[in-house]
Design an enzyme around this catalytic site. Structure first.
Site, PDB file in Angstrom:
ATOM      1  N   HIS A  85      -2.861   1.529   5.823  1.00  0.00           N
ATOM      2  CA  HIS A  85      -3.101   0.875   4.524  1.00  0.00           C
ATOM      3  C   HIS A  85      -4.648   0.339   4.483  1.00  0.00           C
ATOM      4  CE1 HIS A  85      -2.681  -3.061   2.159  1.00  0.00           C
ATOM      5  NE2 HIS A  85      -2.029  -1.996   1.490  1.00  0.00           N
ATOM      6  N   ASP A 141      -0.092   0.309  -1.221  1.00  0.00           N
ATOM      7  CA  ASP A 141       0.721  -0.728  -1.022  1.00  0.00           C
ATOM      8  C   ASP A 141       2.339  -0.594  -0.755  1.00  0.00           C
ATOM      9  OD1 ASP A 141      -1.597  -2.503  -1.094  1.00  0.00           O
ATOM     10  OD2 ASP A 141      -0.849  -3.607  -2.908  1.00  0.00           O
TER      11      ASP A 141
END
Length: 125
Positions: A53, A99
């Site tokens: 991420h 996300d």
């Protein structure tokens, strides 16, 4: 701190609540070496989700001028499934996908309480 969170971080937290309803987003805010910070080697699969991420954010999806941490986007959560809206701009679409993939990754990774709030200095060199 009582500072309001950047909107995007709030959206990411809501995505996590969608895929991992049994846990608070707070459980992921200070986990391993990459969930909340970013150095060293990931301690487990969940920490690896955060590293991916971070890298996704750092790349900004290759969209010039895209600032992932402050970029808001449109998405839907339906019964644990996340969908990013087709109406998002290139930057928003990229951040939404970073996300979304992380929230899905979190849902599939075991949570090890021993890796919450670890000593970054000794374990994340």
């Amino acid at each position: 701190s009582n500072r309001p969170m950047p909107l995007n971080i709030k959206q990411f937290n809501n995505m996590i609540q969608c895929t991992v309803p049994a846990r608070s987003w707070w459980d992921f805010a200070d986990y391993g070496c990459y969930c909340g910070s970013g150095s060293g080697s990931p301690v487990d699969d969940l920490d690896r989700c955060c590293q991916v991420h971070d890298n996704c954010y750092n790349a900004g999806g290759g969209v010039t001028g895209c600032a992932p941490k402050s970029k808001t986007y449109t998405y839907e959560c339906s019964q644990g499934t996340l969908t990013c809206s087709g109406e998002n701009s290139a930057c928003a679409a990229t951040v939404c996908d970073c996300d979304r993939l992380a929230a899905i990754c979190f849902a599939g990774a075991p949570y090890n309480d021993n890796n919450y709030n670890i000593d970054l200095k000794s374990r994340c060199q």
